[in-house]
Design a protein around this motif. Structure first.
Motif, mmCIF file in Angstrom:
data_model
loop_
_atom_site.group_PDB
_atom_site.id
_atom_site.type_symbol
_atom_site.label_atom_id
_atom_site.label_comp_id
_atom_site.label_asym_id
_atom_site.label_seq_id
_atom_site.Cartn_x
_atom_site.Cartn_y
_atom_site.Cartn_z
ATOM 1 N N GLY A 72 58.095 57.553 57.757
ATOM 2 C CA GLY A 72 58.364 58.748 58.518
ATOM 3 C C GLY A 72 57.188 59.154 59.389
ATOM 4 O O GLY A 72 56.250 58.396 59.595
ATOM 5 N N PRO A 73 57.218 60.381 59.908
ATOM 6 C CA PRO A 73 58.319 61.340 59.792
ATOM 7 C C PRO A 73 59.500 60.956 60.683
ATOM 8 O O PRO A 73 59.312 60.432 61.776
ATOM 9 C CB PRO A 73 57.672 62.657 60.250
ATOM 10 N N GLY A 74 60.696 61.260 60.225
ATOM 11 C CA GLY A 74 61.906 60.940 60.971
ATOM 12 C C GLY A 74 62.016 59.458 61.237
ATOM 13 O O GLY A 74 61.902 58.624 60.333
ATOM 14 N N THR A 75 62.236 59.107 62.518
ATOM 15 C CA THR A 75 62.370 57.709 62.912
ATOM 16 C C THR A 75 61.066 57.138 63.455
ATOM 17 O O THR A 75 61.033 56.005 63.942
ATOM 18 C CB THR A 75 63.462 57.559 63.984
ATOM 19 N N TYR A 76 59.992 57.905 63.333
ATOM 20 C CA TYR A 76 58.709 57.466 63.886
ATOM 21 C C TYR A 76 58.210 56.231 63.142
ATOM 22 O O TYR A 76 58.309 56.139 61.921
ATOM 23 C CB TYR A 76 57.680 58.590 63.776
ATOM 24 N N LYS A 77 57.656 55.299 63.906
ATOM 25 C CA LYS A 77 57.074 54.090 63.309
ATOM 26 C C LYS A 77 55.666 53.927 63.848
ATOM 27 O O LYS A 77 55.466 53.775 65.057
ATOM 28 C CB LYS A 77 57.905 52.842 63.623
ATOM 29 N N ALA A 78 54.689 53.988 62.972
ATOM 30 C CA ALA A 78 53.299 53.825 63.373
ATOM 31 C C ALA A 78 53.008 52.357 63.631
ATOM 32 O O ALA A 78 53.689 51.461 63.127
ATOM 33 C CB ALA A 78 52.376 54.373 62.291
ATOM 34 N N SER A 79 51.985 52.101 64.412
ATOM 35 C CA SER A 79 51.582 50.723 64.663
ATOM 36 C C SER A 79 51.064 50.105 63.374
ATOM 37 O O SER A 79 50.585 50.800 62.472
ATOM 38 C CB SER A 79 50.505 50.678 65.755
ATOM 39 N N GLU A 80 51.135 48.792 63.286
ATOM 40 C CA GLU A 80 50.802 48.096 62.047
ATOM 41 C C GLU A 80 49.348 48.283 61.633
ATOM 42 O O GLU A 80 49.032 48.247 60.443
ATOM 43 C CB GLU A 80 51.121 46.610 62.193
ATOM 44 N N ASP A 81 48.449 48.478 62.605
ATOM 45 C CA ASP A 81 47.028 48.626 62.268
ATOM 46 C C ASP A 81 46.609 50.086 62.163
ATOM 47 O O ASP A 81 45.422 50.388 62.062
ATOM 48 C CB ASP A 81 46.165 47.919 63.312
ATOM 49 N N ALA A 82 47.594 51.008 62.174
ATOM 50 C CA ALA A 82 47.272 52.431 62.120
ATOM 51 C C ALA A 82 46.906 52.853 60.707
ATOM 52 O O ALA A 82 47.346 52.259 59.713
ATOM 53 C CB ALA A 82 48.452 53.258 62.619
ATOM 54 N N TYR A 83 46.115 53.904 60.628
ATOM 55 C CA TYR A 83 45.754 54.477 59.340
ATOM 56 C C TYR A 83 47.009 55.020 58.655
ATOM 57 O O TYR A 83 47.790 55.737 59.288
ATOM 58 C CB TYR A 83 44.742 55.601 59.567
ATOM 59 N N PRO A 84 47.252 54.690 57.389
ATOM 60 C CA PRO A 84 48.482 55.155 56.709
ATOM 61 C C PRO A 84 48.396 56.643 56.389
ATOM 62 O O PRO A 84 47.950 57.041 55.319
ATOM 63 C CB PRO A 84 48.512 54.298 55.441
ATOM 64 N N ASN A 85 48.824 57.454 57.339
ATOM 65 C CA ASN A 85 48.650 58.897 57.200
ATOM 66 C C ASN A 85 49.911 59.643 57.640
ATOM 67 O O ASN A 85 49.826 60.710 58.223
ATOM 68 C CB ASN A 85 47.442 59.352 58.034
ATOM 69 N N GLN A 86 51.080 59.072 57.369
ATOM 70 C CA GLN A 86 52.315 59.716 57.799
ATOM 71 C C GLN A 86 52.567 60.940 56.927
ATOM 72 O O GLN A 86 52.733 60.836 55.719
ATOM 73 C CB GLN A 86 53.481 58.747 57.689
ATOM 74 N N SER A 87 52.604 62.092 57.545
ATOM 75 C CA SER A 87 52.817 63.350 56.835
ATOM 76 C C SER A 87 53.661 64.262 57.697
ATOM 77 O O SER A 87 53.820 64.041 58.904
ATOM 78 C CB SER A 87 51.478 64.012 56.481
ATOM 79 N N GLY A 88 54.216 65.305 57.094
ATOM 80 C CA GLY A 88 55.093 66.199 57.821
ATOM 81 C C GLY A 88 55.197 67.553 57.157
ATOM 82 O O GLY A 88 54.528 67.844 56.153
ATOM 83 N N ASP A 89 56.065 68.390 57.720
ATOM 84 C CA ASP A 89 56.218 69.770 57.255
ATOM 85 C C ASP A 89 57.459 69.965 56.391
ATOM 86 O O ASP A 89 57.589 70.991 55.733
ATOM 87 C CB ASP A 89 56.321 70.715 58.468
#
Length: 779
Positions: A653-670
């Motif tokens: 997440g959040p939602g349908t968002y997809k982070a790049s493969e080398d991005a810091y794993p920090n997907q968070s939301g409200d």
């Protein structure tokens, strides 16, 4: 390491399947000649008001334990052993075949009949059926029950021999358990007997017992209808002593308090000094050496004195309050009848409060493995506790903590190194009273709250930043029901200071909404949490768990800044040139938000060993005012060992968002919505197994979050749910449970619409699996 563990899980799965095949082929290996394996037992009943699970409990013989509804895994393990006497390991972890016994069937018929009569079904017919397998020595046993119509209560009347107690009993008839037209149920009659007994003992009738309450049922005049009379007798002389005149009310004369009580069996082995006494009518205090507690402590916690007459309810309140102190190994309340001062109507009691103390001070050292959102580590605590610092049962705890953990950084590391360090000092003071000008007796009827103060400092060095957290809490904890606990923090202050950022980490966060949450900030919150938990450790029974929390932060500080006319600070972001205005208190921006969570779990025992546990979670945080984002420690995330286990922690997440493969794993939301379903079953010794299904996601609450597809929309969110499944193994070491779960993605919301289900659209790859480790069950 991860590869080895995956291989281990695969091997266990292969073993599981092999045993499943064996169990189907050799289930009667150890059935003696001329005997039959009890393959299956079933109970059917044609009346919906009869509890089928309770009926099954009356059957004296059950078949061998099944897992996954059909597999007799433990019988198969037993059958893998050889016939040698010394081949005992497989026999110990397995289960011997259950041999059908005719006398056990007859006993089951008898027990079923007794149960049905107790439930009002006197004309029930029980038909047993035994089906023998045509080729193997095993049988299926079934009981078919034709319940018929139950007997019902036509009328309900009282016959009270002592007219003095009639007003007390008749004034409470609105709460009676048995009512007209109810099924004539013996369990309901026993509950009614208990209700009347408790009522009388709460009204001062110390000597009243269940033996005084009898039921007379007349069914002679009406078909399947009962005229029920409750008879309250004067006394059962066989059970009542001479001192307890029937239906006499009692008052309390004196209270004898002994916080240094030593049981006779212990005192017999020691040479003890004669106790000294302090006499403060109506209290007498007994002690040896010095009085370790202030007398007003027991006077304040004594609820027996709240009523003119003896009250069982107040006795229970006092008992709970004394146990709540965490000062005593044993708490005993009993009463002596002072017959020389009483008469036929009023009796006199002396109350004895006897308490055996715990050790007053102590040190302990804890070393533990940790799992923080999927990151493994090791931690150690040095704890000091003083149970009675100011002679008022105050508890002081001081904890010095050190921890090392491996946490994923922006640049992945192949070797297992502990790149996160944490040091902290926390101290707390717990008072056994409601520290407030308000009178707690008018607000807290079940248990007096504990007031607590907590002060702490924590230093955390992470791969991508360093932060210090200074905390202060002032709040209350109390129980309002046996299984309901309340937590209210009037002040929950956190001052967070961040520095020494890794430039790669900051540059990897493209979203200003997320980046702005990684700033110095102050949280001054008021929060309340209610937990309703009916689970009893060690008892395998159905249970539910409900938790609701609410938190409000920043409103008092906002009102304060406006009241004193404080000016706002204007700041411009160096990258986006966006200006923002906000207030500072003590040189730090303060957070302002509302946040609430709901969580519900239900555990259902399929049988003595198999269970299904479900969980639902909904949480939302709304930032506003002085800080238009939630602080990062207040945001929601999912994935990992305690979330949707097919994803690594903070990668969904959040939602349908997809982070790049080398991005810091920090997907968070409200916003967070999550549901879990898990089937748990026993395997070998300490080893348990599980199958699970997880679903959910997180979302942003508004358009300030510019990550594509991150916003929550009512007409879209259900299309953006992630779904994962998998299997896991747990090692139950009694004091803790170590587990690892292998999750597989079934539906990924970050994929293009119409092709979000993995199976059928994509070849199965390693990237669709996730292995997580944890201490304890996920929920």
């Amino acid at each position: 390491m991860r590869k080895r563990l995956v291989n281990t899980e695969v091997r266990l799965a292969v073993l599981f399947l092999a045993v499943a095949v064996i169990s189907a082929c050799s289930s009667t290996k150890y059935v003696p000649e001329g005997k039959y394996l009890l393959n299956n037992v079933s109970v059917r009943v044609d009346h919906k008001q009869i509890n089928k699970e309770e009926l099954k409990g009356q059957v004296r013989q059950e078949g061998n334990l099944k897992i996954i509804g059909f597999l007799k895994f433990h019988l198969a393990m037993y059958n893998l052993s050889s016939s040698r006497k010394d081949d005992g390991w497989l026999k110990r972890i397995g289960e011997a075949p259950v041999i059908y016994e005719e006398w056990q069937k007859s006993k089951s018929m008898e027990q079923l009949s007794i149960y049905l009569r107790n439930k009002g079904f006197y004309d029930a017919v029980i038909i047993d059926s035994l089906t023998v397998h045509p080729k193997k020595p095993k049988v299926n046993l079934s009981f078919h029950i034709r319940a018929g119509e139950p007997y019902r209560v036509r009328s309900y009347a009282y016959e009270i021999e002592d007219p003095r107690i009639s007003p007390v009993i008749l004034a409470d008839t609105s709460r009676q358990v048995v009512k007209r037209n109810d099924i004539f149920d013996v369990d309901q009659l026993n509950a009614e007997r208990e209700r009347i007994t408790v009522l009388m003992r709460n009204r001062g009738y110390y000597g009243f017992s269940k033996d005084f309450v009898q039921f007379v049922a007349d069914s002679s005049l009406n078909r399947k209808q009962v005229d029920l009379t409750v008879v309250i007798s004067d006394a059962d002389l066989a059970d009542v002593s001479d001192d307890l005149v029937a239906h006499r009310r009692f008052v309390i004369r004196n209270y004898r308090v002994n916080p240094d009580y030593i049981p006779p069996q212990v005192a017999f082995t020691k040479e003890l000094a004669k106790p000294d006494t302090i006499f403060e009518p109506p209290y007498t205090y007994f002690y040896r050496g010095s009085m370790k507690y202030k007398p007003e402590l027991f006077e304040r916690l004594n609820r027996v004195k709240d009523s003119t007459y003896y009250s069982l309810r107040n006795v229970e309140k006092t008992f709970r309050s004394l146990n709540q102190l965490q000062q005593f190994k044993v708490v005993n309340l009993n009463f002596d009848v002072v017959d020389s001062l009483g008469n036929d109507s009023i009796g006199v009691l002396d109350c004895n409060l006897l308490m055996t103390p715990l050790q007053r001070q102590g040190f302990s050292v804890d070393v533990e493995g940790t799992n923080s959102s999927g990151n493994l580590g090791v931690a150690g605590n040095l704890n000091y506790q003083h149970r009675n610092l100011f002679r008022g049962a105050e508890i002081v705890n001081v904890t010095l903590k050190g921890a090392f953990e491996r946490q994923q950084a922006v640049v992945s590391e192949s070797r297992l190194n502990f790149n996160t360090r944490e040091y902290g000092l926390e101290s707390s003071l717990t008072l056994p009273k409601f520290l407030s000008p308000l009178d707690d007796r008018h607000f807290f009827h079940y248990q007096v709250p504990q007031t607590s103060f907590t002060l702490g400092y924590n230093y955390q060095r992470r791969p991508d930043y360093t932060r210090t957290i200074t905390t202060f809490k002032y709040g209350y904890t109390w129980k309002s029901k046996p299984f309901r606990t309340n937590y209210l923090n009037i002040v929950d202050l956190n001052y967070v200071n961040l520095y020494e950022f890794n430039p790669d980490f900051i540059n990897s966060i493209e979203d200003l909404y997320i980046k702005s949450s990684f700033t110095d900030h102050m949280i001054m919150a008021l929060n309340y949490t209610l937990v309703d938990n009916t689970r009893i450790l060690g008892l395998k029974d159905n249970y539910h768990y409900f938790r609701w929390s609410f938190e409000s932060s920043g409103n008092l500080l906002s009102a304060y800044t406006r009241l004193i006319g404080k000016s706002k600070v204007t700041e411009q972001d160096p990258v986006t040139n966006v200006e923002s205005e906000y207030y500072k208190v003590f040189g730090t921006r303060f957070a302002q938000y509302l946040k609430t969570d709901f969580e519900y779990r239900y555990g259902f025992m399929l049988d003595k060993a198999n269970s299904i546990v479900g969980r639902a979670f909904l949480g939302i945080g709304l930032p506003y005012g002085n800080f238009d984002v939630l602080p990062f420690e207040k945001k929601y995330f999912t994935g990992g060992a305690n979330g949707i286990r097919a994803w690594q922690v903070r990668t969904l997440g959040p939602g349908t968002y997809k982070a790049s493969e080398d991005a810091y794993p920090n997907q968070s939301g409200d916003i967070k919505l999550e549901g879990n379903l898990e089937y748990r079953y026993p395997l070998l010794g300490l080893l348990e197994g599980a199958f699970f299904l997880d679903a959910g996601n997180i979302w942003a609450v508004n358009n300030k979050d510019n990550r594509e597809g991150a916003q929550f929309k009512f007409d879209q969110f259900y299309k953006q749910l992630a779904i994962g499944t998998g299997t896991g193994f747990r090692f139950d070491f009694t004091y803790f449970v170590f587990r690892f779960d292998l999750g597989m993605k079934l539906r990924d919301p970050s994929l293009e619409p119409g092709k979000r289900f993995i199976i059928g659209n994509y070849p199965i790859k390693a990237e669709h699996f996730s292995l997580s480790f944890a201490i304890g069950y996920p929920f």
